[in-house]
Design an enzyme around this catalytic site. Sequence first.
Site, PDB file in Angstrom:
ATOM      1  N   CYS A  85       0.714  -1.661   0.461  1.00  0.00           N
ATOM      2  CA  CYS A  85       0.232  -0.096   0.105  1.00  0.00           C
ATOM      3  C   CYS A  85       0.960   1.364   0.427  1.00  0.00           C
ATOM      4  O   CYS A  85       1.515   1.346  -1.181  1.00  0.00           O
ATOM      5  CB  CYS A  85      -1.054  -0.107   1.364  1.00  0.00           C
ATOM      6  SG  CYS A  85      -1.963   0.970   1.204  1.00  0.00           S
ATOM      7  N   HIS A 179      -3.770  -5.137   0.900  1.00  0.00           N
ATOM      8  CA  HIS A 179      -3.264  -5.830   2.071  1.00  0.00           C
ATOM      9  C   HIS A 179      -3.112  -6.838   1.695  1.00  0.00           C
ATOM     10  O   HIS A 179      -4.300  -8.206   2.640  1.00  0.00           O
ATOM     11  CB  HIS A 179      -3.849  -5.300   3.729  1.00  0.00           C
ATOM     12  CG  HIS A 179      -3.560  -3.752   3.291  1.00  0.00           C
ATOM     13  ND1 HIS A 179      -3.057  -3.164   4.205  1.00  0.00           N
ATOM     14  CD2 HIS A 179      -4.187  -2.492   2.466  1.00  0.00           C
ATOM     15  CE1 HIS A 179      -2.419  -1.559   4.196  1.00  0.00           C
ATOM     16  NE2 HIS A 179      -3.574  -1.890   3.341  1.00  0.00           N
ATOM     17  N   GLU A 181      -1.851  -8.708   4.373  1.00  0.00           N
ATOM     18  CA  GLU A 181      -2.280  -9.293   5.826  1.00  0.00           C
ATOM     19  C   GLU A 181      -3.402  -9.451   7.234  1.00  0.00           C
ATOM     20  O   GLU A 181      -3.470 -10.566   7.482  1.00  0.00           O
ATOM     21  CB  GLU A 181      -1.081  -8.414   6.701  1.00  0.00           C
ATOM     22  CG  GLU A 181      -1.270  -6.904   6.858  1.00  0.00           C
ATOM     23  CD  GLU A 181      -1.474  -5.499   5.873  1.00  0.00           C
ATOM     24  OE1 GLU A 181      -1.328  -5.153   6.184  1.00  0.00           O
ATOM     25  OE2 GLU A 181      -0.921  -6.503   4.549  1.00  0.00           O
TER      26      GLU A 181
END
Length: 523
Positions: A85, A179, A181
């Site tokens: 990002c 993202h 994660e």
Amino acid sequence: MTNIHHHKILILDFGSQYTQLIARRVREIGVYCELWAWDVTEEQIREFNPTGIILSGGPESTTEANSPRATEYVFNAGVPVLGICYGMQTMAMQLGGLTETSTHREFGYAEVSLQNPTALFADLNDDLTACDPKLDVWMSHGDKVTRLPDNFQITGMTSTCPIAAMSDESRRFYCVQFHPEVTHTKCGQKLLQNFVVDICGCETNWTAENIIEDAVARIKAQVGDDEVILGLSGGVDSSVTALLLHRAIGKNLHCVFVDNGLLRLNEGDQVMEMFGDKFGLNIIRVEAEDRFLEALKGIDEPEAKRKTIGKVFVDVFDDEAKKLTDVKWLAQGTIYPDVIESAASKTGKAHVIKSHHNVGGLPDYMKLGLVEPLRELFKDEVRKIGLALGLPAEMLNRHPFPGPGLGVRVLGEIKKEYCDLLRKADAIFIEELHKADWYYKVSQAFGVFLPVKSVGVMGDGRKYDWVISLRAVETIDFMTAHWANLPYDLLGKISNRIINEVNGISRVVYDISGKPPATIEWE
């Protein structure tokens, strides 16, 4: 012995709410990592000697003057770099690309069409339509890269973001606008594994067994034959700390368990049975209920109660420590999020979140060295260590309990009568949640004593007794929470038991406030 720190990932934090998630995902893969502020120096990175570097997301805009930038050494260190990002945007800018504020921001689910081959996306594919591989991902960005740096290729795009992923395979630089994660990105963990294991070449040595072996060896090297004192609360962190120290130094560990009268029903006896009888630890139990309640008389403001409880604990612990004249070290259950929040960062920046109600405030004159065997671990890792050390899963997975205990669950002034009533009511609540298989479906559940009386009817007579509020919430990170939609028949059973079995309670209510606007605890 396996060197669990030989291969390691450095995560530079640009302020994303998800940054700690990146670190936890890397650890879950089996590789050690540390999270540092974005403005670390070249010297600090050289000293850490990372096997790979990850640049996190962040709330800033790369189009603004003086927005955060990684030190240039990140791109000259000769190790793989992954930008996520904001990390992608700053990498693009710093390597000669261009970013712009987008007219169409992307927040939430998106579908990334994979373009040129890249090692980062090896064996990733959530959808395959007409030979067009796609990934289901989670976006959260306003800026976007509009011009590639030299030698980069586009590896992913969305309908509104032509450069959603890019890479320079020769230098092992990789960027994604989404993202990986977060769990909403379906192949996110596999993507991170591709980077950490396949691209960086890290060995997966970060396991519970290896961590225990390393911690025991380091404790022995640090304290030798010296004696150590630990404040044992029965919580997860202090319990795992105690067992690690006991394995390393045996009877040279002195645990002090302070029973302050603000614990859950029978908790003091359970702690002594578990750690004294079962594990054979050297424990001093201090019955300090009267001392705490006396100090809390007349105090009804929540923060004043917290500070009083913390101060009395330090005084009681200090009194016991003075009796142990040969102690040279103080052990604490500090975990990695404490280190991050206390800004024991490599840049020296301090971001004080709140004071902890443990032995961190011991008097300077005690002159004890500090032992913190959990300092590198996240909470979920501490639980895994605890299981490997033999602690029961039901204890390790218990709902959070505040440091001041019932001191912040009895509203207003603390009295023994109020604590005793709350203990019994809370125990019934938790027991029934277990019976109905609801305990582990909620993130936290507890009772709150309200210092107001309500009219009730028992038999042929009226009674005027106290009120208990029940609180149960569902949350992922405790930053936001929804009240748990417990079945009415279960709530009815709990209420009926409390009113009939706890003499002094005439009414039970259920808290249906979310966070925000309410906090999880009432005080």
